[in-house]
Design an enzyme around this catalytic site. Structure first.
Site, short mmCIF file in Angstrom:
data_model
loop_
_atom_site.label_atom_id
_atom_site.label_comp_id
_atom_site.label_asym_id
_atom_site.label_seq_id
_atom_site.Cartn_x
_atom_site.Cartn_y
_atom_site.Cartn_z
N HIS A 63 -0.09 4.61 7.26
CA HIS A 63 0.64 5.22 6.15
C HIS A 63 1.08 6.65 6.43
CE1 HIS A 63 -2.19 2.15 4.54
NE2 HIS A 63 -1.08 1.76 3.95
N ASP A 95 -2.86 8.04 8.06
CA ASP A 95 -3.84 7.22 8.77
C ASP A 95 -3.08 6.37 9.78
OD1 ASP A 95 -2.67 5.19 7.29
OD2 ASP A 95 -4.38 4.85 5.98
N SER A 155 0.81 -1.23 0.00
CA SER A 155 0.00 0.00 0.00
C SER A 155 0.84 1.27 0.00
CB SER A 155 -0.94 0.01 1.21
OG SER A 155 -0.20 -0.15 2.41
#
Length: 359
Positions: free
Chosen positions: A328, A325, A37
């Site tokens: 990340h 978040d 991600s």
């Protein structure tokens, strides 16, 4: 106007013309991106998984909005594409029809090196599957543009390959003892070796498919991410026990890259030495213009330890935050990593990307 002056003026105009033409050409023919991600630019949008970022406030500072990037703006891969003079590498799963390839993005959120990593929250593309898709690209798509095998080989050898993977093998596997049993059967050293051995196989596959210039980023200081620090007892800003897991992996990664570079003829396998940078930003935030090092900028599920809650407004000063978040980083941190990797001396070693493309 004297003849000498005319000649000098012509020379200046010619140099300016050459410089302008040169600036229109990218520094590398393509950028291929693999990983999780941290690099995913939208592949997970098209997969049956809970690991998605195709909704606001993700992408709130990105020109294309919520594209599936797990941050507020650009990723490291996006910045490097810009520095190379290339368009952003589009997510492979969104590709439709035959297009001129200046790179593709195969990265997939929640996945890792091991096939089982991340599957508790849905389908994702683990590293071996990503390399499978790149093999399909080389065998089926690229020959449509390069019918001469030597031309295709030259294109691949000059392209840049970015990889960032491994952190989920800890966060979404080794440390998830309720779902996986890896920590019961592997010590930290033996688990790192398991990952490195599997990773080495994929590097060798990429080499056989034509990749020569590869940058592999270390695992960052996972013991500092809110999803862990807000749930675990620890002293200081980070849970050093978990940072040490990343250090063990990174040390083995460095050795593996050196060994492969010496055995794979013509290869340049670069270490993205980003762990220290991530940790330095936590311990010396003012150096990077950061103020909030603990809490995520967006409002997340589970009290700041998970993904952003859809449509809720994030903080107003994302550029001052380390975390976007619960997992990340913000675009601000990614910009620093990418910039230092591209033309610095202490992140991407033994060569930065600018030096790599000039070889």
């Amino acid at each position: 106007m004297t003849e000498k002056f005319r000649s000098l003026a012509f020379l200046i105009i010619l140099l300016l013309f050459v410089q302008s033409v040169k600036s229109e050409f990218p520094l590398a023919p393509a950028l291929y991106v693999f990983g999780d991600s941290l690099f995913d630019s939208g592949n997970n949008n098209l997969l049956p998984t809970f690991a998605k970022a195709d909704f606001k406030p993700y992408g709130i500072n990105f020109n294309g909005g919520a594209t599936g990037r797990f941050t507020n703006g650009k990723t490291v891969a996006d910045f490097i594409a810009e520095f190379l003079g290339l368009p952003f590498s589009p997510p492979y799963l969104s590709l439709r029809g035959s297009v001129k390839l200046t790179g593709l993005n195969y990265a997939s959120g929640s996945c890792g090196i091991l096939p089982e990593t991340g599957n508790i929250i849905g389908k994702c593309l683990h590293l071996s599957e990503q390399v499978d898709l790149f093999q399909r690209t080389v065998e089926q798509e690229l020959p449509k543009q390069y019918d001469d095998p030597e031309e295709l080989s030259s294109y691949l050898s000059r392209s840049i390959f970015l990889i960032s993977t491994g952190s989920n093998d800890y966060v979404n596997n080794y440390l998830q003892q309720n779902f996986y049993d890896k920590s019961k059967h592997y010590s930290p050293e033996s688990f790192a070796k398991l990952l490195i051995d599997a990773l080495s196989q994929q590097f060798q596959r990429l080499y056989r498919l034509g990749a020569r210039k590869v940058i592999m980023f270390e695992i960052g200081p996972i013991g500092c991410i809110p999803s862990l620090t807000k749930q675990l007892k620890h002293n200081g800003l980070c849970a050093e026990e978990y940072n040490n897991l990343a250090v063990i992996f990174n040390n083995q990664l460095s050795d593996m890259l050196k060994n492969l570079t010496s055995t794979l003829r013509g290869s340049a396998l670069i270490l993205g030495h980003a762990h220290w940078l991530g940790f330095d930003a936590v311990t010396n935030p003012s150096t990077y213009g950061l103020m909030d090092l603990i809490g995520p900028c967006c409002i997340t599920w589970a009290n700041g330890t998970s993904a952003c809650i859809p449509e809720l407004l994030p903080c107003r000063n994302a550029e001052k935050h380390y975390f976007w978040d619960g997992y990340h980083l913000t675009e601000t941190v990614y910009r620093v990593i990418a910039t230092k990797c591209f033309n610095g001396t202490d992140v991407c070693i033994p060569k930065n990307i600018k030096e790599l493309v000039e070889d």
